[in-house]
Design a protein around this motif. Structure first.
Motif, mmCIF file in Angstrom:
data_model
loop_
_atom_site.group_PDB
_atom_site.id
_atom_site.type_symbol
_atom_site.label_atom_id
_atom_site.label_comp_id
_atom_site.label_asym_id
_atom_site.label_seq_id
_atom_site.Cartn_x
_atom_site.Cartn_y
_atom_site.Cartn_z
ATOM 1 N N VAL A 139 0.840 -1.211 0.000
ATOM 2 C CA VAL A 139 0.000 0.000 0.000
ATOM 3 C C VAL A 139 0.868 1.251 0.000
ATOM 4 C CG1 VAL A 139 -1.601 1.372 1.393
ATOM 5 C CG2 VAL A 139 -2.044 -1.052 1.042
ATOM 6 N N LEU A 140 1.901 1.265 0.830
ATOM 7 C CA LEU A 140 2.763 2.445 0.921
ATOM 8 C C LEU A 140 3.576 2.645 -0.354
ATOM 9 C CD1 LEU A 140 4.075 2.354 4.599
ATOM 10 C CD2 LEU A 140 2.181 3.647 3.636
ATOM 11 N N THR A 143 1.198 4.057 -2.892
ATOM 12 C CA THR A 143 0.908 5.449 -2.540
ATOM 13 C C THR A 143 2.080 6.350 -2.894
ATOM 14 O OG1 THR A 143 -0.497 4.721 -0.707
ATOM 15 C CG2 THR A 143 0.245 7.004 -0.673
ATOM 16 N N ASN A 146 2.009 7.008 -6.537
ATOM 17 C CA ASN A 146 0.928 7.936 -6.907
ATOM 18 C C ASN A 146 1.272 9.377 -6.558
ATOM 19 O OD1 ASN A 146 -0.729 5.917 -7.944
ATOM 20 N ND2 ASN A 146 -1.735 5.548 -5.977
ATOM 21 N N MET A 147 2.038 9.571 -5.477
ATOM 22 C CA MET A 147 2.383 10.932 -5.064
ATOM 23 C C MET A 147 3.368 11.592 -6.016
ATOM 24 S SD MET A 147 2.570 10.765 -0.905
ATOM 25 C CE MET A 147 2.307 12.523 -0.699
ATOM 26 N N ASP A 211 -3.121 5.612 3.873
ATOM 27 C CA ASP A 211 -1.660 5.605 3.809
ATOM 28 C C ASP A 211 -1.035 6.054 5.133
ATOM 29 O OD1 ASP A 211 -1.346 8.590 3.755
ATOM 30 O OD2 ASP A 211 -2.322 8.395 1.834
ATOM 31 N N SER A 255 5.547 16.750 -1.771
ATOM 32 C CA SER A 255 4.988 15.470 -2.203
ATOM 33 C C SER A 255 6.096 14.490 -2.591
ATOM 34 C CB SER A 255 4.034 15.674 -3.377
ATOM 35 O OG SER A 255 4.695 16.265 -4.473
ATOM 36 N N LEU A 262 7.395 7.512 2.370
ATOM 37 C CA LEU A 262 6.462 6.387 2.329
ATOM 38 C C LEU A 262 7.097 5.184 1.631
ATOM 39 C CD1 LEU A 262 3.058 8.140 1.547
ATOM 40 C CD2 LEU A 262 3.931 7.349 3.746
#
Length: 418
Positions: A139-140, A143, A146-147, A211, A255, A262
């Motif tokens: 998941v991290l 994420t 995506n960032m 997240d 970001s 992350l």
């Protein structure tokens, strides 16, 4: 370290007490927080978080204290990134400046309740299924990827599914009635935008938790540390929003820094999952000998990444330009919106910041000007705000200039520099 029920009870009561204090002494009376007020109370809440961390170090030991500080810094950084989305939501809903505090406090309270539920669920899953570490790590990593994508305001539209459904199923109005959630219009009880914006904030925060919670579980599995670090990162977030007002757009590389953090924690989780492995199709269900990342190293990496990305953002020409553009657009729209604020001092503050932003855009060099999009339209909007300001001065409807200081230099009509 096991934490006694008494410590849990006192901690929860203390957090609830701080939220109650925030509401009754600051939020209940609608007003626009000034910079000094926001700075003082932001410092107080950060100070309380640091004092709690010192107490954790003293009574819980070095490992527990390091985990708390690593979790707190990570969650605080993620919260700052979330503030940008809250800003977009409240701008799109045209939330009056005086009432934004109440929306933010509701968001913080909902976030605390929702994340507590996620923490309990995550803890139960981790204690039952070791493979959950693989899931959290994945998941991290997703994420983090995506960032790295370019983010736009349209990507964080406030008109999410819940809001659209609410508008369709219930009677709603486009006009605010103070901070009321419902009002009477044409003899009928209708829902105000204040309730809709709270729904939008709550729905968005649920996505943030997906997240946020795996990230802190990647740093510690101590539920008390996870809960307190998350709670203290949320306390004071309302004041931080007003303290960073106008600077959120400046953090253009945040970001990227958060993506790196992350991703780092995601790798840390995967390594931990391999070390604790009992998944049959990985190494026949036996643990894998891998190096694990210590909490001290994690804290060092997190702090270093944040310092580099924040400094790079503040020193960046692109950051200053994008901040000026965003501030000019938002301030011009807010100044032209008669319902945005009834506070004359706040209107003058918006106008003066608009002047600074517009002057920055006009004085840009050729290279920096390439960053500016729709410059004629933006300057035309600034010109309309200037005309409104001049009309207010001429009619005597403007705030007392003896209190505000000398008249600011008026904006000129839109023009382009070569």
């Amino acid at each position: 370290m096991d934490v006694s029920p008494l410590v849990w009870t006192l901690t929860i009561l203390g957090i609830l007490g701080l939220l109650a204090f925030d509401y009754f002494f600051h939020v209940r009376r609608a007003h626009v927080p000034q910079l000094r007020e926001a700075a003082i109370w932001s410092s107080v809440y950060v100070g309380l978080a640091l004092l709690f961390g010192v107490g954790t170090l003293i009574f819980g030991g070095g490992a527990m204290g390091s985990e708390y500080f690593a979790g707190y810094v990570t969650e605080k950084a993620l919260s700052v990134d979330n503030l940008f989305v809250f800003l977009i939501i409240m701008t799109s809903f045209r939330v009056p400046r005086e009432d934004q505090q109440k929306v933010l406090l509701f968001g913080i309270m909902f976030s605390l309740v929702a994340r507590t539920g996620f923490i309990l669920l995550g803890s139960a899953l981790i204690n039952t299924f070791a493979w959950v570490f693989y899931l959290f790590g994945l998941v991290l990593l997703i994420t983090a990827g995506n960032m790295l994508r370019p983010q736009t305001e349209e990507a964080h539209s406030a008109q999410n599914v819940v809001v659209r459904l609410s508008r369709r199923l219930f009677r709603t109005t486009d006009n605010y009635d103070g901070d009321k959630l419902f009002t009477v219009q044409n003899g009928r009880r209708v829902m105000t935008p204040m309730l809709l914006v709270m729904v939008a904030i709550a729905g968005t925060d649920l996505m943030f938790a997906l997240d946020s919670i795996p990230a802190i579980f990647g740093l510690t599995q101590n539920v008390f540390v996870v809960f307190t670090a998350t709670a203290f990162s949320l306390l004071g977030l309302r004041q931080l929003y007003f303290l960073l007002d106008g600077l959120l757009d400046r953090l253009i590389y945040l970001s990227f820094g958060l993506a790196a953090i992350l991703g780092f924690i995601g790798v840390k989780l995967v390594l931990h999952a391999l070390h604790e492995n009992n998944v049959p199709f990985i190494n026949d269900g036996e643990h894998v000998e891998v190096a694990e990342i210590s909490t001290g190293l994690s804290l060092t990496v997190i702090l270093a990444v944040l310092v580099v990305t924040v400094l790079a953002s503040l020193l960046s020409t692109r950051g200053r330009t994008q901040t000026a553009m965003a501030n000019a657009r938002r301030d011009a729209i807010a100044y032209l919106d008669s319902e945005y604020t009834s506070d004359p001092v706040e209107r003058e503050r918006i106008y003066r910041r608009l002047i600074e932003s517009r002057d920055h855009i006009v004085k840009l060099g050729p290279k920096a000007k390439q960053i500016v999009k729709n410059e004629p339209e933006l300057l035309e909007l600034c010109g309309r705000a200037a005309l409104s300001h001049d009309a207010a001065l001429a009619s005597g409807r403007h705030p007392d200039d003896s209190v505000l200081g000398p008249d600011p230099t008026p904006l000129q009509g839109p023009r382009r520099q070569g």
